[in-house]
Design an enzyme around this catalytic site. Structure first.
Site, short mmCIF file in Angstrom:
data_model
loop_
_atom_site.label_atom_id
_atom_site.label_comp_id
_atom_site.label_asym_id
_atom_site.label_seq_id
_atom_site.Cartn_x
_atom_site.Cartn_y
_atom_site.Cartn_z
N LYS A 94 6.90 12.59 -2.93
CA LYS A 94 6.67 11.15 -2.77
C LYS A 94 7.10 10.43 -4.05
O LYS A 94 6.72 10.84 -5.14
CB LYS A 94 5.19 10.91 -2.47
CG LYS A 94 4.87 9.56 -1.88
CD LYS A 94 3.54 9.55 -1.14
CE LYS A 94 3.24 8.16 -0.62
NZ LYS A 94 2.14 8.12 0.32
N GLU B 27 -10.06 7.55 12.16
CA GLU B 27 -11.02 6.46 12.33
C GLU B 27 -12.07 6.80 13.38
O GLU B 27 -13.26 6.48 13.21
CB GLU B 27 -10.29 5.16 12.70
CG GLU B 27 -9.49 4.52 11.57
CD GLU B 27 -8.12 5.15 11.31
OE1 GLU B 27 -7.71 6.04 12.09
OE2 GLU B 27 -7.46 4.76 10.33
N ARG C 6 -8.87 1.63 16.72
CA ARG C 6 -8.78 3.02 17.19
C ARG C 6 -10.14 3.58 17.62
O ARG C 6 -10.20 4.48 18.43
CB ARG C 6 -8.30 3.91 16.03
CG ARG C 6 -6.86 3.84 15.71
CD ARG C 6 -6.17 5.04 16.29
NE ARG C 6 -4.76 4.82 16.36
CZ ARG C 6 -3.86 5.47 15.63
NH1 ARG C 6 -4.25 6.42 14.80
NH2 ARG C 6 -2.59 5.21 15.77
#
Ligand SMILES: Cc1ncc(C[n+]2csc(CCOP(=O)(O)OP(=O)(O)O)c2C)c(N)n1
Length: 619
Positions: free
Chosen positions: A279, A364, A392
Site C-alpha cells: 500500500k 458492520e 448494512r
C-alpha cells in the site's frame, strides 16, 4: 508514454519493459494530481502493476473488472480515457472518486461500500453464461474487504459457478488501518511461506511446454495441490471453499502478473489469485503511513504534510474525547468499530482502554450483534459506524438490538452529506431507517456541547440510543443555550410568531443563520432544536402548529420517511390546519461535491432556506 494512452487497448500493445516505465509515470501522475486535489491515494499506488497487467490481458470493455470499494481504481480511470478527470477529481460535476457505470463504459459496477465485488461478479458471470456470451469477469478485492460477511457469502457460492471468473485478492496486509481477524492471520501465514511461491514457479517451465495453456494451469495447481504443497502450506481457506487458489504472486512484478493472469483467464471455472502488494508503493510518506494516505486532503508532495492544518475540532473529535471521559466513570463502557478506528475517532479510546475496544474488521452486521451480546452480558457497548455503512446492519439493529430493547449506543458519524465521496457515502437515510424502529431513541445534537451531553444521556438509558452527527467541524454556536436532556423533549432556542422552524441536528446552525435573514426581512420566527427525532416532542410540535401560521422542518436526511414527513403526518392526524414546509434531501441520490456546494444546489443553505420560508409565507 502516459499521454499517448487514450484507451485500454493502447496498454495491450506495450511490452513488459515499457509497462514498467509506464507504471512509474502513472505513479508520478497520480502523486502530482492527488497532492493537489486530495483523494484516495495509497491503495491506488499499490495496484498500478496489477491494473496494467489486467489491461494487458483482458479485452475491455467486453471483459469486466469489478473494483471492490473502488477507492483503488485511480490507475484504472487514468488508463481508460479519463486522464483529464484528475484535474477536478471529486469536484461537483466532474469525475467521481469511485467507479461509476454512468461515468464510463469501462466501469462495470458501481462501488463505494466494501466487499460487494465477488457477489456482483458471480452475478455477471451467470448472466453471461445464460446468454451464451464468453467475456471474462474479474473481481479485485482487498484483504481488508475480505473480512466482511458478504465476501464469505460470495465465496460460499463461488464454487457453484462452473465457468470462468477470477477473484484477485489484493493483499497489502492493510485495511484502512491494520487488517484484523483470523482470516487476515491466515493470509499472513500463506504469505510468509515463500517456499510455496518458489516451488510453484519452479513448475512453470514444464507448464509452458504443454499444449493447452488452460489445462496447464490446472495441472500446475493440481500438482501443487497433490504434491509437496500440502506438506509445507497451512490449510488454505479458499481451497476449503472448493475454489482453485494460486499464489501468493508478487503484485509488483509485471512479468509474473501478466503470465499468471494470461493463463488464469483461460480457465473455465473460478480461480482465486492471491496477489501481494504494498500500500502506498513508490511514495515514501504513504508507505510509512498508509492509513493517513488512504484518503488524503491536499498535501505537499516533497514532505507529505497536509497543505492546510486542521483548525477546529470535528464532531468525531468531540465524540473521541467524550468516550475517553465517559470510559473513566463507566467501567462497563466498551467500544466497537468496523475497521474505522481512526475515522470514527475511537483510536484514543482504544489506546486508553485496549481491553474495552474491539475492531471487528469490515463487519458492520457482526459489530451490531456482537454489541447486542455484550449488552446482554451487562456491558454498555458503543458501536461507532458511519451512517451509510450502518445501512448494512439494519436487520441486526431491528432483530438483535431493538426487539430485545438492549442498551446499545450507536454513534452514527458522517450523518448527512459528506461531500466529495458522494452518494455511496452520504449519510442520507439514517433518520428514516432508525426512527421507524420501535423502542429506538434517535438524537441529533445541535452543536459540540449537545453532542457530549447526548452521550452522557445515552449511557444512562436502559434501551437503544442512536446519536447521529455530521462530518466536519463541530459547531460551537448557541453555547449559552443548553437545556438538560430529557427523553423526547426538544429545546426552544428563540420564541417568535408566524413561523416555527423545527431544525434537526446540523441544520440548527443553518436555521440560526436563516433566522437572522428573516429578522432582517421583518419576520420573527420561533426556532427549535428538535434534538429527539424519536421519541418526537409531539406535544410541543402540536402547540407550535396551533400558534403559528407555518411550521418548517429542516433536516439533512432524505425527505421520504424523515422527520419532516413524520411532522406532516402528526399534523394531519391531529387535524391541525397549519401549513407545513419540509426542507430535506430530495428523494434522489445526491452527487459528490463540497457540502456547501451541494447545500446550495439543493436549496438547503441558509440564504435559500430563508427565501423558501419567505416564499411560503407569502404564498
Ligand atoms: C461497508 C463498508 N465499510 C467500511 C468502509 C470504509 N473503508 C473503505 S476502504 C476500507 C479498507 C479496505 O481495505 P482493503 O479492502 O484491504 O483495501 P486497500 O485499501 O487495503 O487496498 C474501509 C474500511 C467501506 N467502504 N464500506
Amino acid at each position: 508514454m502516459l499521454e499517448y494512452i487514450e484507451q485500454p487497448s493502447d496498454v495491450k500493445e506495450k511490452s513488459v519493459g515499457e509497462l514498467e516505465i509506464l507504471a512509474q509515470e502513472i505513479r508520478d501522475f497520480l502523486l502530482e494530481k492527488v497532492s493537489r486535489t486530495g483523494g484516495h491515494l495509497a491503495s491506488s499506488l499499490g495496484v498500478v502493476e496489477l491494473t496494467l497487467a489486467l489491461l494487458k490481458v483482458l479485452d475491455l470493455p467486453e471483459d469486466k473488472i469489478i473494483w471492490d470499494v473502488g477507492h483503488q481504481a485511480y490507475p484504472y480511470k487514468l488508463l481508460t480515457g479519463r486522464r483529464e478527470g484528475f484535474d477536478h477529481l471529486r469536484e461537483k460535476g466532474y469525475m467521481s472518486g469511485f467507479p461509476k457505470r454512468r461515468e464510463s463504459v469501462y466501469d462495470s459496477f458501481d462501488t463505494g461500500h466494501s466487499s460487494t465485488s465477488i457477489s456482483a461478479g458471480i452475478g455477471m458471470a451467470k448472466a453471461r453464461d445464460l446468454q451464451g456470451q464468453d467475456n471474462k469477469i474479474v473481481a479485485v478485492i482487498g484483504d481488508g474487504s475480505l473480512s466482511s460477511g458478504m465476501a464469505y457469502e460470495a465465496l460460499n457460492n463461488l464454487s457453484e459457478l462452473k465457468s470462468q471468473m477470477i477473484v484477485i485478492v489484493n493483499d497489502n496486509n492493510m485495511s484502512i488501518s491494520e487488517s484484523k481477524g483470523g482470516f487476515s492471520n491466515h493470509l499472513a501465514k500463506i504469505r510468509l511461506n515463500s517456499g510455496y511461491n518458489n516451488l510453484k514457479y519452479g513448475l512453470k517451465g514444464s507448464l509452458a511446454k504443454m499444449s493447452g495453456v488452460g489445462m496447464g494451469v490446472d495441472l500446475l495447481l493440481s500438482k501443487a495441490k497433490k504434491g509437496v504443497k500440502d506438506l509445507i502450506l497451512p490449510r488454505n481457506l479458499f481451497e476449503d471453499f472448493e475454489v482453485t487458489y494460486v499464489g501468493p504472486v508478487d503484485g509488483h512484478n509485471l512479468g509474473v502478473l501478466i503470465e499468471v493472469l494470461a493463463r488464469a483467464v483461460k480457465l473455465n471455472r473460478p480461480i482465486v489469485i492471491h496477489v501481494k502488494t504494498e500500500k502506498g508503493r513508490g511514495y515514501e510518506p504513504a508507505i510509512k503511513n498508509p492509513s493517513q494516505f488512504h484518503g488524503v486532503e491536499p498535501f505537499e508532495l516533497t514532505t507529505g504534510k497536509p497543505l492546510k492544518e486542521k483548525k477546529s475540532s470535528s464532531y468525531t473529535d468531540v465524540f473521541a474525547k467524550a468516550m475517553c471521559e465517559l470510559g473513566e466513570e463507566h467501567p462497563e463502557l466498551v467500544a466497537v468499530s468496523a475497521a474505522m478506528k481512526d475515522g470514527t475517532g475511537l483510536s484514543k479510546f482504544a489506546k486508553k482502554y485496549p481491553d474495552r475496544f474491539f475492531d471487528v474488521g469490515i463487519a458492520e452486521e457482526y459489530a451490531v450483534t456482537f454489541a447486542a451480546g455484550m449488552a446482554v452480558g451487562g456491558l454498555r457497548p458503543v458501536v461507532a459506524i458511519y451512517s451509510s455503512f450502518l445501512q448494512r446492519a439494519y436487520d441486526q439493529i431491528v432483530h438483535d438490538v431493538c426487539l430485545q430493547n438492549l442498551p446499545v449506543i450507536f454513534a452514527v458519524d458522517r450523518a448527512g452529506l459528506v461531500g466529495k465521496d458522494g452518494p455511496t457515502h452520504h449519510g442520507a437515510f439514517d433518520l428514516s431507517y432508525l426512527s421507524n424502529i420501535p423502542g429506538m431513541t434517535v438524537i441529533a445534537p445541535k452543536n459540540k456541547y449537545d453532542l457530549k451531553a447526548a452521550f452522557c444521556y445515552a449511557v444512562e438509558q436502559s434501551g437503544p440510543v442512536a446519536i447521529r452527527y455530521p462530518r466536519g467541524a463541530a459547531w460551537k454556536g448557541l453555547k449559552n443555550i443548553q437545556e438538560p436532556f430529557v427523553t423526547g423533549k426538544s429545546e426552544i432556542l428563540s420564541e417568535g410568531k408566524e413561523v416555527a422552524i423545527l431544525a434537526v441536528g446540523s441544520m440548527v446552525e443553518t436555521a440560526d443563520l436563516a433566522v437572522e435573514q428573516l429578522r432582517e426581512r421583518g419576520v420573527e420566527p420561533t426556532l427549535v432544536n428538535i434534538r429527539f427525532v424519536k421519541p418526537m416532542d409531539k406535544e410541543l410540535i402540536v402547540r407550535l402548529a396551533l400558534h403559528h401560521r407555518l411550521v418548517v422542518t429542516l433536516e439533512e436526511n432524505v425527505i421520504t420517511g424523515g422527520f419532516g414527513q413524520q411532522v406532516s403526518g402528526l399534523l394531519a392526524e391531529q387535524q391541525i390546519d397549519c401549513d407545513c414546509l419540509n426542507i430535506a434531501l430530495p428523494d434522489d441520490f445526491v452527487e459528490h461535491g463540497t457540502v456547501a456546494q451541494l447545500h446550495e444546489s439543493l436549496g438547503m443553505d441558509y440564504v435559500s432556506v430563508a427565501e423558501r420560508i419567505l416564499h411560503r409565507l407569502k404564498g
